[in-house]
Design an enzyme around this catalytic site. Structure first.
Site, short mmCIF file in Angstrom:
data_model
loop_
_atom_site.label_atom_id
_atom_site.label_comp_id
_atom_site.label_asym_id
_atom_site.label_seq_id
_atom_site.Cartn_x
_atom_site.Cartn_y
_atom_site.Cartn_z
N GLY A 170 38.75 97.64 -14.35
CA GLY A 170 39.81 96.55 -13.94
C GLY A 170 41.16 96.45 -14.94
O GLY A 170 41.46 97.34 -15.53
N HIS A 215 25.28 89.30 -48.50
CA HIS A 215 26.38 89.56 -49.42
C HIS A 215 26.49 90.75 -49.97
O HIS A 215 25.95 91.50 -50.41
CB HIS A 215 25.90 88.44 -50.55
CG HIS A 215 27.01 88.44 -51.66
ND1 HIS A 215 28.27 87.68 -51.56
CD2 HIS A 215 27.26 88.84 -52.91
CE1 HIS A 215 28.94 87.78 -52.62
NE2 HIS A 215 28.36 88.80 -53.56
N GLY A 241 52.01 84.70 -18.37
CA GLY A 241 50.76 84.17 -17.91
C GLY A 241 50.27 85.18 -16.83
O GLY A 241 50.94 86.05 -16.49
N LYS A 270 40.41 99.32 -5.65
CA LYS A 270 41.35 99.97 -5.31
C LYS A 270 42.04 100.91 -6.29
O LYS A 270 42.78 101.63 -5.96
CB LYS A 270 42.37 99.14 -4.65
CG LYS A 270 43.15 98.13 -5.67
CD LYS A 270 44.23 97.23 -4.86
CE LYS A 270 44.85 96.31 -5.90
NZ LYS A 270 46.06 95.55 -4.89
N LYS A 320 44.12 96.73 -27.67
CA LYS A 320 43.29 96.72 -29.02
C LYS A 320 43.48 98.01 -29.55
O LYS A 320 43.63 98.39 -30.65
CB LYS A 320 42.20 96.36 -28.56
CG LYS A 320 41.79 94.76 -28.45
CD LYS A 320 42.51 94.43 -27.77
CE LYS A 320 42.47 92.85 -27.52
NZ LYS A 320 43.67 92.36 -26.44
#
Length: 842
Positions: free
Chosen positions: A40, A435, A263, A35, A51
């Site tokens: 999402g 390394h 939440g 919709k 982020k």
């Protein structure tokens, strides 16, 4: 009819679109209904936009600290509008990317709200889709709570659209969403206060990792209140106020914006799921082990089933569900589901935690490797935190990994792969790691758990018993350490053994001074926790009268008291409790006195006003403001008359400097050359009045200059400076019997007393001083020098917390004074020839 399909997916988030693409790969005619925009919540309003903004704040932080790297820039600023534009561009690009993937994969997309309209039928805004199988992937929605004033708050959607960075941000809820926004806005300069009802923020994360993060946030001026219940949000004069209670004490947070982050809940609104035979448990869709619902041909995945509500778990479940539709048998396996938290420093974990292992009776080996010992982390200039692994004590099979530090959210992938495939620590450490890289830290942690660490010192441990957690190695610091940091911590009560002479060399952050430095750190932690618990006991009506606290002043009292010799006398009208503990007065007797018990320092007759211990030469806690100053003069006369080289140390607060006794005492001490060191704890506020408004001379040490007295001002938040400078003054006075004056400028983190509402200090003032938290600052010094690490600090906090519990229990169980004796020793004549007055010289 809009068409017939093998699979119709309702919801275009990371669970839904991945399920649709996998179904199409398996040859199914597939449709997806969304919709809003595909991607999402995660892509449009959650994971990706947050982020993107967090990356902007991280770059800003790095740029501000760029000078050591050779990056020299004046007036580095942050353009919130530009950051918002970039965030939107990233989201738009990814949404178009998903749309393109669906189109290229042969998935038919429908835009609109879907509902189940019968067996195998999905209605979409008037159209109907026929489907052999339906996958519900409607995700979750922001949770709402019935809080008065909730309409004044913003949620995790609206905060992404703010037009400017708020100067003050209150966050209700210390979960992942709340803490990520707290981290971002604190880095951008907001004064952030987090209110969490549970005992710990990020409750799903091991407590030792949370301790590292909370200390970092405190360094940015952020505050976290746990065990806090928010009662109301109000608006007054354009500002918001969040009212809450913590430990029985009411508090108020002022804020420009209040983020409600309590939440998310599964979203099934308008789906008509129950009408179609889909069973709901409240809002959650109930599925079996293969993600099938009670309704024939209907499956559900992701947040809507109320399991692990993470985007990558939803994608995983989407694949499992459509492969089951295709005839495979896939049972989701969640034992290696990673969780990533994009705070600064980042946090990531997978598998079993230490508490879970203990609760389940699983004997494990634990290994840690600090990023301070990582070459790559050092080159990045990001050395906070560590990698931790847990493995079965017998088989060595990896059970869990927990990381806090640079790129933790990327590093967790290797650990997830290892745990998912049942690898052992040995298999992990036998894998060649490039390394210098950050993933080497996981390998080193695995080696540490086996007692074979290369780049940190190993510690011998006894074999773990069933249900115990054996910590096998700890490291830390920029130098390789010769002692493990998580060594057994020393008992609480005695102060550390002081070197014979306090010098710059004896206070250097060097290995040879480690025991003394860690002893001082422990004393500060003991005083902090003692005072925090004293406040709790006061709110429970176990402590009467006033209760004044040393919280925030620990460096001042520890540094000031440790500058003295055993034969020196302390006269104090300072009514906090930390200076008594720093002098070696038994904390149990101090707490018992506050409780009014017979076992207290004054047999329960004085409370905080009369903390006395003659064996420690501690004449403390006189109730009258400034009352001990003339008494200190008397004590100095006695020391001078006896021709002893004892120093009289008179400790008092800034409030005592505005009364006649202060001036008369300083005057007499100077005129008669009395060996007094006047030590003023200037925490800048009395009961509601700033020092600069209560006194014509804001710098109190200058008042002593009027009496031709050597006077200094020290940074009372810096433990080593307080101790060094005070020691120099004390020894000068010991040598020439001249009085001197020390002003320790510090800050009490709570109000003047427990009952002080503390509304008179500005938020800016609080932020500035909280960034200088003396314990946090000293811990940073110890970590940077390689003398301790967060694991050591964690152990200290745990052991001290247990010690203080014992202290409170002792006070609670101690007997009350006999009523017939309550007035005993009130009059001086009762003390004649009393052995208690005899303080033998050491």
């Amino acid at each position: 009819m809009a068409g017939s399909f093998d699979v119709v997916v309702i919801g275009g988030g990371p669970g839904g679109y991945v399920a649709a693409l996998r179904a199409a790969q398996l040859g199914a005619r597939t449709a997806i209904v969304e919709k809003d925009r595909v991607g999402g919540t995660c892509l449009v309003r959650g994971c990706i936009p947050t982020k993107a903004l967090l990356q902007s704040s991280e770059l800003y932080t790095l740029a501000k600290a760029g000078r050591p790297f050779g990056l020299v820039a004046d007036n580095v600023g942050f353009d919130w509008t530009a950051a918002q534009r970039r965030k939107t561009a990233v989201v738009d690009q990814l949404v178009k990317g998903v749309e393109g993937l669906l189109k290229a994969g042969g998935v038919t997309s429908f835009k609109g709200s879907a509902r189940l309209a019968g067996k195998g039928v999905v209605a979409v805004d008037g159209d109907q889709l026929q489907a052999k199988d339906i996958v519900i992937a409607t995700g979750s929605a922001i949770a709402r709570v019935p809080l008065p004033g909730a309409e004044l708050t913003i949620d995790s959607d609206r905060i992404l659209e703010l037009q400017e960075v708020p100067k003050r941000l209150a966050v209700i809820g210390g979960g992942v969403v709340g803490m990520e926004f707290a981290a971002m806005f604190a880095a951008l300069g907001s004064k952030v206060t987090v209110l969490e009802m549970l005992p710990q923020v990020l409750s799903m994360v091991d407590s030792d990792l949370v301790a590292v993060y909370t200390k970092h946030l405190a360094g940015l001026g952020g505050e976290i209140h746990t065990n806090s219940k928010v009662s109301e949000v109000t608006k007054s004069g354009g500002a918001l106020k969040v009212k809450f209670s913590e430990g029985g004490q009411d508090g108020v947070v002022d804020a420009e914006q209040v983020l409600m982050a309590v939440g998310r809940v599964p979203y099934t609104h308008g789906l008509d799921a129950e009408k179609a035979g889909v069973k709901l448990d409240r809002y959650r869709i109930v599925v079996d082990e293969h993600l099938h619902t009670d309704a024939d041909g209907v499956w559900a995945i992701g947040d809507v089933i109320g399991g692990i509500m993470l985007a990558h778990v939803a994608s995983y479940e989407g694949v499992c569900a459509v492969e089951n539709i295709d005839g495979h048998t896939r049972t989701p396996d969640y034992h290696a589901a990673p969780n990533c938290i994009y705070t600064d420093p980042e946090i990531a974990h997978v598998g079993l935690g230490e508490k879970e292992a203990k609760d389940e009776g699983i004997a494990v080996k634990v290994g840690r490797f600090p990023f301070a010992a990582s070459g790559r982390a050092l080159t990045l200039g990001q050395t906070e935190g560590y990698a931790k692994v847990l493995a079965d004590a017998e088989s060595g099979k990896l059970l869990g990994a927990h990381i806090i530090g640079p790129r933790a959210t990327d590093l967790i992938a290797e650990a997830t792969l290892a745990i998912q495939n049942g690898l052992t620590m040995e298999q992990l450490d036998l894998t060649i790691h490039a390394h210098p890289t950050l993933p080497e830290s996981l390998m080193e942690a695995a080696l540490a758990a086996q007692g074979r660490a290369i780049h940190i010192a190993n510690r011998k441990t006894s074999a773990p018993s069933g249900g115990s957690v054996a910590t096998s190695a700890v490291g830390g610091g920029e130098k390789i350490q010769e002692k493990a940091m998580a060594a057994t911590v020393k008992p609480s009560s005695p102060p550390p053994a002081v070197p014979s002479a306090i010098t710059t060399k004896s206070l250097d952050l060097k290995k040879e001074n480690r025991d003394f430095l860690l002893g001082m750190h422990r004393q500060m932690q003991l005083i902090r926790r003692f005072e925090e618990r004293a406040q709790e006991q006061y709110t429970k009506a176990k402590i009467g009268g006033y209760c004044h606290l040393n919280i925030g002043e620990e460096a001042t009292v520890v540094g000031g008291i440790l500058a003295l010799k055993p034969n020196d006398w302390i006269f104090t009208s300072y009514r906090e409790h930390g200076h008594a503990i720093a002098r070696g007065v038994d904390p149990k007797a101090v707490m018992a006195e506050l409780f009014g018990k017979e076992t207290g320092t004054s047999h329960g007759r004085g409370g905080s006003m009369h903390l006395v211990d003659y064996s420690k030469r501690f004449m403390g806690g006189y109730g009258i403001v400034g009352g001990h100053l003339p008494l200190a003069v008397g004590g100095a006369w006695a020391a001078k008359y006896r021709k002893q080289d004892d120093v009289i140390f008179c400790m008092f607060g800034d409030g005592a400097t505005n009364i006649g006794a202060f001036h008369e005492s300083l005057n007499m001490a100077k005129v008669f050359k009395l060996p007094v060191v006047w030590f003023c704890i200037n925490n800048r506020y009395g009961m509601g009045t700033p020092v600069e408004k209560a006194s014509a001379v804001a710098d109190i040490y200058k008042k002593a200059c009027a009496y031709d007295m050597e006077s200094i001002q020290v940074d009372g938040m810096n433990l080593r400076e307080v101790l060094l400078k005070t020691s120099e003054i004390v020894e000068k006075t010991r040598g020439d019997s001249e009085p001197r004056f020390v002003e320790a400028l510090c800050y009490r983190f709570r109000g003047h007393s427990v009952v002080d509402p503390d509304k008179y200090r500005s938020e800016e003032d609080k932020v500035t001083w909280r960034k200088a938290d003396p314990i946090v600052a000293f811990e940073h010094e110890l970590e940077k020098s390689g003398l301790a690490d967060e694991e050591y600090f964690k152990n200290v906090r745990v052991e001290i917390d247990n010690d203080v519990k014992d202290i409170i229990q002792y006070a609670d169980e101690s007997p009350d004074p006999r009523t017939d004796d309550l007035y005993k020793y009130v009059y001086a004549g009762q003390w004649d020839n009393n052995p208690m007055l005899r303080a033998e010289r050491v």
